[in-house]
Write a protein that holds these residues in place. Structure first.
Motif, PDB file in Angstrom:
ATOM      1  N   ASN A   1       0.840  -1.193   0.000  1.00  0.00           N
ATOM      2  CA  ASN A   1       0.000   0.000   0.000  1.00  0.00           C
ATOM      3  C   ASN A   1       0.876   1.244   0.000  1.00  0.00           C
ATOM      4  O   ASN A   1       2.048   1.164   0.313  1.00  0.00           O
TER       5      ASN A   1
ATOM      6  N   PHE B   1      -0.600  -4.846  10.963  1.00  0.00           N
ATOM      7  CA  PHE B   1      -0.928  -5.780   9.877  1.00  0.00           C
ATOM      8  C   PHE B   1       0.214  -5.867   8.872  1.00  0.00           C
ATOM      9  O   PHE B   1       1.029  -4.963   8.750  1.00  0.00           O
ATOM     10  N   ASN B   2       0.201  -6.998   8.162  1.00  0.00           N
ATOM     11  CA  ASN B   2       1.214  -7.316   7.153  1.00  0.00           C
ATOM     12  C   ASN B   2       2.638  -7.209   7.693  1.00  0.00           C
ATOM     13  O   ASN B   2       3.534  -6.653   7.063  1.00  0.00           O
TER      14      ASN B   2
ATOM     15  N   ASP C   1      -3.105  -9.592   5.149  1.00  0.00           N
ATOM     16  CA  ASP C   1      -3.893  -9.913   3.957  1.00  0.00           C
ATOM     17  C   ASP C   1      -3.553 -11.329   3.508  1.00  0.00           C
ATOM     18  O   ASP C   1      -2.730 -11.539   2.620  1.00  0.00           O
TER      19      ASP C   1
ATOM     20  N   PHE D   1      -7.499 -10.303   6.502  1.00  0.00           N
ATOM     21  CA  PHE D   1      -8.379  -9.360   5.794  1.00  0.00           C
ATOM     22  C   PHE D   1      -8.984 -10.080   4.591  1.00  0.00           C
ATOM     23  O   PHE D   1      -8.741  -9.726   3.431  1.00  0.00           O
TER      24      PHE D   1
ATOM     25  N   ARG E   1      -9.969  -5.728  -9.286  1.00  0.00           N
ATOM     26  CA  ARG E   1     -10.108  -6.597  -8.121  1.00  0.00           C
ATOM     27  C   ARG E   1     -11.110  -7.721  -8.320  1.00  0.00           C
ATOM     28  O   ARG E   1     -11.394  -8.473  -7.385  1.00  0.00           O
TER      29      ARG E   1
ATOM     30  N   LYS F   1     -15.052  -8.100   3.378  1.00  0.00           N
ATOM     31  CA  LYS F   1     -14.739  -6.782   2.837  1.00  0.00           C
ATOM     32  C   LYS F   1     -15.158  -6.720   1.379  1.00  0.00           C
ATOM     33  O   LYS F   1     -15.357  -7.770   0.764  1.00  0.00           O
ATOM     34  N   HIS F   2     -15.403  -5.553   0.809  1.00  0.00           N
ATOM     35  CA  HIS F   2     -15.312  -4.238   1.400  1.00  0.00           C
ATOM     36  C   HIS F   2     -16.738  -3.707   1.458  1.00  0.00           C
ATOM     37  O   HIS F   2     -17.381  -3.610   0.406  1.00  0.00           O
TER      38      HIS F   2
ATOM     39  N   MET G   1     -14.697  -4.823   6.828  1.00  0.00           N
ATOM     40  CA  MET G   1     -13.891  -3.680   6.424  1.00  0.00           C
ATOM     41  C   MET G   1     -14.763  -2.751   5.587  1.00  0.00           C
ATOM     42  O   MET G   1     -15.411  -3.198   4.636  1.00  0.00           O
TER      43      MET G   1
ATOM     44  N   PHE H   1     -13.747   1.841   0.302  1.00  0.00           N
ATOM     45  CA  PHE H   1     -13.217   3.164  -0.060  1.00  0.00           C
ATOM     46  C   PHE H   1     -14.259   4.061  -0.727  1.00  0.00           C
ATOM     47  O   PHE H   1     -14.195   5.275  -0.661  1.00  0.00           O
TER      48      PHE H   1
ATOM     49  N   ASP I   1     -10.923   0.543   5.634  1.00  0.00           N
ATOM     50  CA  ASP I   1      -9.922   0.040   4.699  1.00  0.00           C
ATOM     51  C   ASP I   1      -8.827   1.076   4.612  1.00  0.00           C
ATOM     52  O   ASP I   1      -9.009   2.173   4.062  1.00  0.00           O
ATOM     53  N   TYR I   2      -7.675   0.685   5.146  1.00  0.00           N
ATOM     54  CA  TYR I   2      -6.511   1.556   5.090  1.00  0.00           C
ATOM     55  C   TYR I   2      -6.875   2.964   5.538  1.00  0.00           C
ATOM     56  O   TYR I   2      -7.498   3.135   6.580  1.00  0.00           O
TER      57      TYR I   2
ATOM     58  N   MET J   1      -7.617   2.164  10.335  1.00  0.00           N
ATOM     59  CA  MET J   1      -6.395   1.513   9.867  1.00  0.00           C
ATOM     60  C   MET J   1      -5.451   2.560   9.265  1.00  0.00           C
ATOM     61  O   MET J   1      -5.864   3.319   8.379  1.00  0.00           O
TER      62      MET J   1
ATOM     63  N   TRP K   1      -1.810 -10.561  -5.306  1.00  0.00           N
ATOM     64  CA  TRP K   1      -2.149 -10.160  -3.938  1.00  0.00           C
ATOM     65  C   TRP K   1      -1.659 -11.186  -2.930  1.00  0.00           C
ATOM     66  O   TRP K   1      -2.451 -11.805  -2.227  1.00  0.00           O
TER      67      TRP K   1
ATOM     68  N   GLU L   1      -5.615  -4.606  -6.964  1.00  0.00           N
ATOM     69  CA  GLU L   1      -5.993  -3.252  -6.555  1.00  0.00           C
ATOM     70  C   GLU L   1      -5.373  -2.203  -7.467  1.00  0.00           C
ATOM     71  O   GLU L   1      -4.203  -2.292  -7.845  1.00  0.00           O
TER      72      GLU L   1
HETATM   73  C1  NOJ Z   1      -6.291  -1.875   0.893  1.00  0.00           C
HETATM   74  C2  NOJ Z   1      -7.197  -2.954   0.360  1.00  0.00           C
HETATM   75  O1  NOJ Z   1      -8.305  -2.363  -0.275  1.00  0.00           O
HETATM   76  C3  NOJ Z   1      -7.678  -3.925   1.408  1.00  0.00           C
HETATM   77  O2  NOJ Z   1      -8.375  -4.963   0.793  1.00  0.00           O
HETATM   78  C4  NOJ Z   1      -6.538  -4.413   2.255  1.00  0.00           C
HETATM   79  O3  NOJ Z   1      -7.005  -5.360   3.182  1.00  0.00           O
HETATM   80  C5  NOJ Z   1      -5.879  -3.243   2.919  1.00  0.00           C
HETATM   81  N1  NOJ Z   1      -5.369  -2.328   1.906  1.00  0.00           N
HETATM   82  C6  NOJ Z   1      -4.755  -3.633   3.855  1.00  0.00           C
HETATM   83  O4  NOJ Z   1      -3.677  -4.128   3.142  1.00  0.00           O
END
Ligand code: NOJ
Length: 762
Positions: free
Chosen positions: A72, A97-98, A127, A171, A185, A224-225, A268, A271, A303-304, A335, A444, A512
């Motif tokens: 990201n 996360f991550n 993720d 996620f 996506r 999500k989302h 989640m 956006f 989400d982020y 987040m 991803w 994404e």
């Molecule tokens: C943005 C993505 O839209 C979402 O799916 C993801 O879980 C988050 N970033 C965190 O990496």
């Protein structure tokens, strides 16, 4: 044990009940939603927390281990791991996360448990979309298996590996219905259909979460989302969404309801805006629908930087206002932006956000940490030996190969060019995806390594052993010509008996932010395909793709086309299984392949118009079609061939009418008239002929995958009840109206198969 694990719901309900449960309408699934018990110590703990510590529990950050994440945009605030550990000591974050494995988790969790004031355990998220180190096919590929039970097993295997690496929370699943293939996506969901989407949403949640969230091999799922992220205008990621409440309730909400019904305890927020209101500020979405109506007891994470992004949406003037809007709308946890810890305390102190609301969100987060067993043993998932022992085991890799071969869709097989003989012929493998450890796992994968995955050449060599007579030529780069590439490819094709043309999209072309304006094979690869086809050698297209593509020219006209997505760790082996007939393909398209890119958005379950064109063969003036093509798919949803020859006959209803509280059964005889074994996905579609709200031309209501030996027949029986005929009525509530219905049992959404009608009586 991985393969024998049963889900909590299976244990509670029994396998038969599970199948029935999964076929009920999405709103009914919610009756099974997980509850969150709040242990008594939580309120005592909240009573001790400062406002800053409460805001900390509602703030999740990207891991700073090794610098900022590449997945990201860098957030800036996490640039330094030491600084992040210091934030843990101060109680400024709920988790990260991550991150990077048990070693990192242990350092951070030790800081939380030994050096922070209240010793609240951290939660580690990631993720884990389709595997951790063992990579399974991208989710849309798995959906093509039409085998949700198998997807439950791959999700369980992902948990088995990822939880051993310290991860408590994934996620996933992404349950966004995707009806515009320009959207990158598409590859992360279950495709265009609501019923299929519901089944895969529930299966994945059950797989990830298993029988107990306290188990060391389960993770909490995150649906999500929320919501309608896949409905972005023009398929442009993050773009405006403007859909009716009816479509939300009928198309975009049900997979979320299915995920929550299967026990997902986190969601989640998306956006996008919906009709002028960004999801992160949409109180109707996150309180009225999610909490009041659906009684969802889990929490919502942005989400982020979704809260921050409301400033760019033009919905919040500044960071403080964005914080207030998101939090009051129902986003419990922020987040990455850091907005909650920066502004929530002040908003409470000034009386703009009630403390009771903050406590409510903190209570949920802490209760879920308790449900994950973190208060009992914060290190339960942090075990370096287990992390190593469970990484890429034989069992998970075998499962990956099984799912991969079942995800492959055979679009076309003229003259039975497939399967190929093992040996005795010269094979040219041509194209940018012919060989090399790249573009195998998909766009991803935070932890997957393409270097460990099997490419096409290796898979073919493994299958053929010493019989292999193979030439490999790249021919073209993915999006640019390769000097001399076409000449080399043509020479190799001329010298071969058969060509495997490995073309399509790279990992960078889907996922994404990777929306495309034209969903075609990139021009340099198309040119390669034309030149290779011109040699006259039989060409088998092995398509790599994260979305449906509009196939053209030599690609479309090749005698055989296999859709192979991004299949993960065992890519090449799985493709070889199908190419050489060790496995008779059984995958089906979870989204339609259009005739031309301009048909997007496209989905089989569209509404009829007042001027339907009578048939694809005849374009009538002033009827619904484009100037040059009928508005049907080249390869529709549900399509996929086997190596058998499957025949549908004798659709027999057990009665002519469906009584209001009764049921009606349909049987059809499915026969394999071919000489090879096959697995057929038998699909049942309905159409409600006339209703107070117009209904789609077809809707999938059930399907079954059956195995047929050569010459074998099976009578497949489906039962329909009133609930399966529901739609969202004028009052925006589920309703059913008596009347006439069509029913098809067919091999795809466009195939006639066998047809009948029945009446629902009041
Ligand atoms: C943005 C993505 O839209 C979402 O799916 C993801 O879980 C988050 N970033 C965190 O990496």
């Amino acid at each position: 044990m991985l393969d024998t694990r049963i889900s909590r719901r299976a244990a509670l309900m029994g396998a038969g009940a599970i199948a029935a449960w999964l076929h009920s309408p999405a709103h009914a699934l919610l009756s099974q939603a997980a509850t969150v018990e709040v242990p008594p110590f939580i309120d005592a703990l909240i009573a001790k927390m400062t406002l800053a510590e409460k805001a900390g529990q509602l703030s999740l950050m990207a891991s700073a281990w090794g610098g900022s994440t590449v997945i990201n945009p860098a957030s800036g605030s996490n640039a330094n791991f030491e600084q992040q550990v210091e934030e843990v000591r101060k109680g400024m974050l709920t988790g990260v996360f991550n991150g990077s494995g048990t070693h990192m988790c242990r350092i951070m969790q030790t800081a939380a448990m030994k050096e922070s004031r209240l010793k609240i355990p951290l939660i580690f998220a990631a993720d884990i979309i389709h595997g951790h180190r063992t990579i399974f096919p991208v989710p849309v590929g798995e959906a093509a298996s039409f085998d949700p039970a198998l997807a439950e097993r791959t999700a369980a295997a992902a948990s088995y590996e990822a939880a051993a690496a310290g991860i408590d929370w994934t996620f996933a699943p992404m349950v966004d219905v995707a009806r515009d293939q320009r959207w990158g996506r598409t590859m992360e969901g279950a495709g265009e259909d609501v019923h299929l989407g519901n089944l895969f949403a529930a299966a994945r949640v059950k797989g990830f979460q298993g029988a107990s969230l306290k188990a060391i091999d389960t993770m909490m799922a995150c649906a999500k989302h929320f919501a309608a992220y896949g409905a972005a205008e023009a398929g442009l990621d993050y773009n405006t969404v403007d859909v009716s409440e009816r479509t939300l309730r009928e198309v975009y909400f049900p997979p979320f309801q299915a995920a929550f019904g299967a026990g997902a305890l986190s969601a989640m927020s998306s956006f996008n805006e919906i009709s002028g209101i960004p999801s992160n500020g949409n109180e109707w979405l996150m309180r009225t629908v999610l909490r009041d109506e659906w009684k969802y007891q889990g929490f919502v994470v942005s989400d982020y930087t979704g809260d921050m992004e409301m400033i760019d949406h033009g919905f919040a003037a500044d960071a403080r206002e964005a914080t207030k809007i998101a939090f009051m709308a129902g986003v419990d946890m922020s987040m990455t932006s850091g907005f909650y810890r920066d502004h929530l305390p002040d908003l409470v102190e000034k009386g703009e956000v009630p403390m009771a609301r903050v406590d409510e969100s903190v209570r949920k987060v802490l209760a879920i940490k308790a449900k994950l067993g973190l208060f009992e043993d914060p290190f339960r998932r942090i075990d370096e030996k287990r992390e190593a022992a469970r990484s890429r085991t034989k069992a998970t890799l075998a499962l990956s190969r099984e799912m991969a071969k079942k995800s492959i869709v055979l679009l076309k097989n003229e003259g039975d060019v497939l399967p190929l003989r093992k040996g005795g012929q010269k094979i040219a493998i041509i194209g940018p995806f012919a060989a090399g450890q790249h573009d195998l796992n998909g766009p991803w994968c935070v932890y997957g390594d393409n270097k460990l995955a099997i490419d096409l050449e290796t898979g073919v060599r493994n299958a053929l052993g010493k019989n292999a007579q193979i030439t490999v030529v790249e021919g073209s780069q993915v999006e640019a010509p390769l000097p001399g590439g076409i000449e080399a490819a043509v020479a190799a094709a001329r010298n071969a008996d058969v060509v495997l043309l490995a073309i399509g999209e790279s990992e960078r072309m889907s996922g994404e932010a990777q929306s495309r304006t034209s969903i075609t094979v990139p021009a340099p690869q198309q040119a390669l395909a034309e030149a290779v086809a011109a040699t006259g050698k039989p060409v088998i297209v092995v398509l790599k793709n994260g979305r449906a593509l509009a196939l053209e020219g030599a690609v479309k006209n090749a005698p055989a086309i296999l859709v192979t997505w991004f299949l993960g760790s065992e890519s090449g082996n799985a493709i070889a299984d199908v190419l050489f007939g060790d496995y008779s393909p059984s995958g089906r398209l979870p989204m339609s392949f259009p005739r031309e890119p301009g048909q997007q958005p496209f989905y089989y379950s569209h509404k009829p118009t007042g001027r339907p064109n009578p048939s694809d063969e005849k374009l009538e003036e002033y009827k619904t079609h484009y100037r040059s093509i009928p508005n049907s798919a080249l390869y529709p949803f549900g399509h996929g061939l086997t190596y058998g020859k499957i025949d549908y006959a004798n659709l027999t209803p057990d009665k002519g009418t469906l009584a209001w509280d009764g049921e009606i059964a349909f049987t059809a005889t499915i026969t394999n008239r071919g000489t090879r074994a096959a697995e057929e996905v038998v699909q049942l579609y309905i159409r409600d002929r006339a209703a107070s709200i117009t209904r789609p031309v077809r809707e999938l209501k059930a399907f079954r995958k059956i195995a047929l030996a050569p010459g074998a027949s099976e009578t497949v029986r489906f039962v329909l009840k009133r609930a399966q005929l529901e739609f969202i009525g004028r009052d925006l509530k589920p309703t059913v109206e008596p009347g006439l219905f069509d029913v098809w049992i067919a091999p795809s959404a466009q195939a006639q198969g066998v047809h009948s009608t029945f009446t629902l009586t009041a």
